[in-house]
Design a protein around this motif. Structure first.
Motif, PDB file in Angstrom:
ATOM      1  N   GLY A  59       9.621  40.356 -24.351  1.00 27.18           N
ATOM      2  CA  GLY A  59      10.574  40.417 -23.252  1.00 27.18           C
ATOM      3  C   GLY A  59      10.533  41.629 -22.346  1.00 27.18           C
ATOM      4  O   GLY A  59      11.454  41.831 -21.561  1.00 27.18           O
ATOM      5  N   HIS A  60       9.484  42.443 -22.403  1.00 29.31           N
ATOM      6  CA  HIS A  60       9.439  43.616 -21.537  1.00 29.31           C
ATOM      7  C   HIS A  60       9.108  43.240 -20.098  1.00 29.31           C
ATOM      8  O   HIS A  60       8.286  42.345 -19.846  1.00 29.31           O
ATOM      9  N   LEU A  61       9.724  43.951 -19.178  1.00 28.02           N
ATOM     10  CA  LEU A  61       9.695  43.627 -17.752  1.00 28.02           C
ATOM     11  C   LEU A  61       8.290  43.469 -17.185  1.00 28.02           C
ATOM     12  O   LEU A  61       8.034  42.549 -16.405  1.00 28.02           O
ATOM     13  N   ASP A  62       7.357  44.349 -17.568  1.00 32.38           N
ATOM     14  CA  ASP A  62       6.012  44.281 -16.981  1.00 32.38           C
ATOM     15  C   ASP A  62       5.255  43.034 -17.433  1.00 32.38           C
ATOM     16  O   ASP A  62       4.218  42.688 -16.878  1.00 32.38           O
ATOM     17  N   HIS A  63       5.781  42.334 -18.448  1.00 37.29           N
ATOM     18  CA  HIS A  63       5.167  41.098 -18.931  1.00 37.29           C
ATOM     19  C   HIS A  63       5.891  39.844 -18.418  1.00 37.29           C
ATOM     20  O   HIS A  63       5.308  38.767 -18.422  1.00 37.29           O
ATOM     21  N   VAL A  64       7.144  39.983 -18.019  1.00 40.41           N
ATOM     22  CA  VAL A  64       7.931  38.791 -17.667  1.00 40.41           C
ATOM     23  C   VAL A  64       8.514  38.813 -16.259  1.00 40.41           C
ATOM     24  O   VAL A  64       9.109  37.828 -15.829  1.00 40.41           O
ATOM     25  N   LYS A  84      13.029  34.189 -30.303  1.00 41.42           N
ATOM     26  CA  LYS A  84      14.414  34.408 -29.869  1.00 41.42           C
ATOM     27  C   LYS A  84      14.938  35.823 -30.132  1.00 41.42           C
ATOM     28  O   LYS A  84      15.877  36.273 -29.475  1.00 41.42           O
ATOM     29  N   ALA A  85      14.309  36.528 -31.067  1.00 39.41           N
ATOM     30  CA  ALA A  85      14.753  37.901 -31.356  1.00 39.41           C
ATOM     31  C   ALA A  85      14.581  38.832 -30.152  1.00 39.41           C
ATOM     32  O   ALA A  85      15.141  39.927 -30.122  1.00 39.41           O
ATOM     33  N   ASP A  86      13.824  38.405 -29.137  1.00 39.08           N
ATOM     34  CA  ASP A  86      13.667  39.219 -27.917  1.00 39.08           C
ATOM     35  C   ASP A  86      14.648  38.825 -26.816  1.00 39.08           C
ATOM     36  O   ASP A  86      14.540  39.314 -25.691  1.00 39.08           O
ATOM     37  N   ASN A  87      15.617  37.957 -27.133  1.00 43.89           N
ATOM     38  CA  ASN A  87      16.566  37.535 -26.107  1.00 43.89           C
ATOM     39  C   ASN A  87      17.294  38.716 -25.479  1.00 43.89           C
ATOM     40  O   ASN A  87      17.557  38.744 -24.273  1.00 43.89           O
ATOM     41  N   PHE A  88      17.578  39.748 -26.283  1.00 44.68           N
ATOM     42  CA  PHE A  88      18.315  40.900 -25.723  1.00 44.68           C
ATOM     43  C   PHE A  88      17.500  41.617 -24.648  1.00 44.68           C
ATOM     44  O   PHE A  88      18.054  42.184 -23.706  1.00 44.68           O
ATOM     45  N   TRP A  89      16.174  41.580 -24.758  1.00 46.87           N
ATOM     46  CA  TRP A  89      15.342  42.176 -23.704  1.00 46.87           C
ATOM     47  C   TRP A  89      15.431  41.338 -22.426  1.00 46.87           C
ATOM     48  O   TRP A  89      15.533  41.866 -21.324  1.00 46.87           O
ATOM     49  N   GLU A  94      17.862  43.203 -15.733  1.00 48.95           N
ATOM     50  CA  GLU A  94      18.349  43.952 -14.554  1.00 48.95           C
ATOM     51  C   GLU A  94      18.312  45.448 -14.828  1.00 48.95           C
ATOM     52  O   GLU A  94      17.883  46.244 -13.991  1.00 48.95           O
ATOM     53  N   GLY A  95      18.740  45.817 -16.026  1.00 44.19           N
ATOM     54  CA  GLY A  95      18.705  47.232 -16.427  1.00 44.19           C
ATOM     55  C   GLY A  95      17.281  47.756 -16.499  1.00 44.19           C
ATOM     56  O   GLY A  95      16.989  48.882 -16.057  1.00 44.19           O
ATOM     57  N   GLN A  96      16.379  46.944 -17.033  1.00 46.54           N
ATOM     58  CA  GLN A  96      14.967  47.345 -17.097  1.00 46.54           C
ATOM     59  C   GLN A  96      14.412  47.562 -15.693  1.00 46.54           C
ATOM     60  O   GLN A  96      13.660  48.512 -15.443  1.00 46.54           O
ATOM     61  N   SER A  97      14.796  46.677 -14.758  1.00 47.91           N
ATOM     62  CA  SER A  97      14.304  46.787 -13.369  1.00 47.91           C
ATOM     63  C   SER A  97      14.691  48.138 -12.776  1.00 47.91           C
ATOM     64  O   SER A  97      13.877  48.827 -12.148  1.00 47.91           O
ATOM     65  N   PRO A 103      11.218  45.702  -8.636  1.00 52.82           N
ATOM     66  CA  PRO A 103      12.122  44.799  -7.906  1.00 52.82           C
ATOM     67  C   PRO A 103      13.109  44.183  -8.902  1.00 52.82           C
ATOM     68  O   PRO A 103      12.749  43.962 -10.062  1.00 52.82           O
ATOM     69  N   LEU A 104      14.311  43.887  -8.428  1.00 56.98           N
ATOM     70  CA  LEU A 104      15.337  43.365  -9.330  1.00 56.98           C
ATOM     71  C   LEU A 104      14.896  42.048  -9.956  1.00 56.98           C
ATOM     72  O   LEU A 104      14.523  41.101  -9.279  1.00 56.98           O
ATOM     73  N   THR A 105      14.909  42.021 -11.275  1.00 54.01           N
ATOM     74  CA  THR A 105      14.603  40.793 -12.017  1.00 54.01           C
ATOM     75  C   THR A 105      15.853  40.385 -12.772  1.00 54.01           C
ATOM     76  O   THR A 105      16.379  41.181 -13.566  1.00 54.01           O
ATOM     77  N   GLU A 106      16.331  39.186 -12.504  1.00 58.13           N
ATOM     78  CA  GLU A 106      17.564  38.742 -13.161  1.00 58.13           C
ATOM     79  C   GLU A 106      17.271  38.204 -14.551  1.00 58.13           C
ATOM     80  O   GLU A 106      16.180  37.708 -14.840  1.00 58.13           O
ATOM     81  N   ALA A 107      18.291  38.296 -15.402  1.00 58.53           N
ATOM     82  CA  ALA A 107      18.180  37.780 -16.766  1.00 58.53           C
ATOM     83  C   ALA A 107      17.880  36.280 -16.743  1.00 58.53           C
ATOM     84  O   ALA A 107      18.322  35.566 -15.850  1.00 58.53           O
TER      85      ALA A 107
END
Length: 218
Positions: A59-64, A84-89, A94-97, A103-107
């Motif tokens: 679930g890290h931003l640079d991958h998704v 599913k254990a990565d759902n919190f990522w 938005e916080g990661q962005s 750029p803003l990435t929504e959950a």
């Protein structure tokens, strides 16, 4: 018939996004579409690949980061993975962005979570799913037995391993994932990491300072 793939570095983190397809049917998947959606969409069209799924290793931003826009661009294809254990990522995108100045990435949530032992199919090709926690708790690796090829995200790199200093990362768990899930697949297996050049499991077993065989087992 065989599995073909093309690696496209995307985002300022040079994340390896992989377009993977069956050369007989031209059906395929995109692994870790982290960004640069226009570039990816153009290349997919150029290659003539009919994308049936976008597959996420973790679930890290640079991958998704480019997942939802690319799914939309391709006509609403399904998003599958990670575990599913990565759902919190994914819920914290938005916080990661903001943290990384992206750029803003929504959950979002995928259409399907992946579990150990699942399979991702396209055309006549199959990728086996291995749950490999450590870098993140829900990280998965995708393995083609036929092609002896693995897409390992940020679990293992050429000469290194994934970071474990993020929330719910754990070094011992990561090393255990590599040694119990990846090494049994065989030394000849080539792998595409989330960043940097490809390698083989055998080469990493021989020379990677974190997981070489002479290292103590955890």
């Amino acid at each position: 018939m065989s599995l073909k793939y093309q690696v496209v570095p995307v985002t300022s983190f040079s994340q390896n996004c992989s377009i993977v397809w069956c050369d007989e049917t031209m059906e395929g998947v995109v692994v870790d579409p982290g960004g640069d959606v226009k570039q990816l969409a153009m290349l997919i069209k150029e290659l003539g690949v009919k994308v049936v799924n976008l597959v996420l290793t973790h679930g890290h931003l640079d991958h998704v980061g480019g997942t939802e826009p690319l799914a939309e661009t391709l006509g609403g294809v399904n998003i599958v993975g990670p575990h599913k254990a990565d759902n919190f990522w994914l819920q914290g995108l938005e916080g990661q962005s903001q943290m990384f100045g992206f750029p803003l990435t929504e959950a979002f949530e995928p259409n399907k979570w992946l579990n150990d032992g699942d399979q991702v199919s396209f055309g006549h090709q199959v990728l086996d799913v291995l749950h490999t926690p450590g870098h993140t708790p829900g990280h998965v690796v995708l393995f083609s037995k036929e092609a002896q090829l693995a897409f390992v995200g940020d679990v293992l790199f050429n000469g290194s391993v994934g970071r474990t200093d993020f929330p719910q990362g754990d070094f011992d768990t990561l090393i255990n994932s590599i040694k119990t899930k990846l090494w049994p697949l065989g030394n000849d297996v080539r792998f595409v990491p989330g960043h940097g050049p490809e390698s083989t499991f055998g080469r990493e077993r021989a020379s990677n300072p974190f997981v070489a065989d002479e290292m103590p087992l955890y």
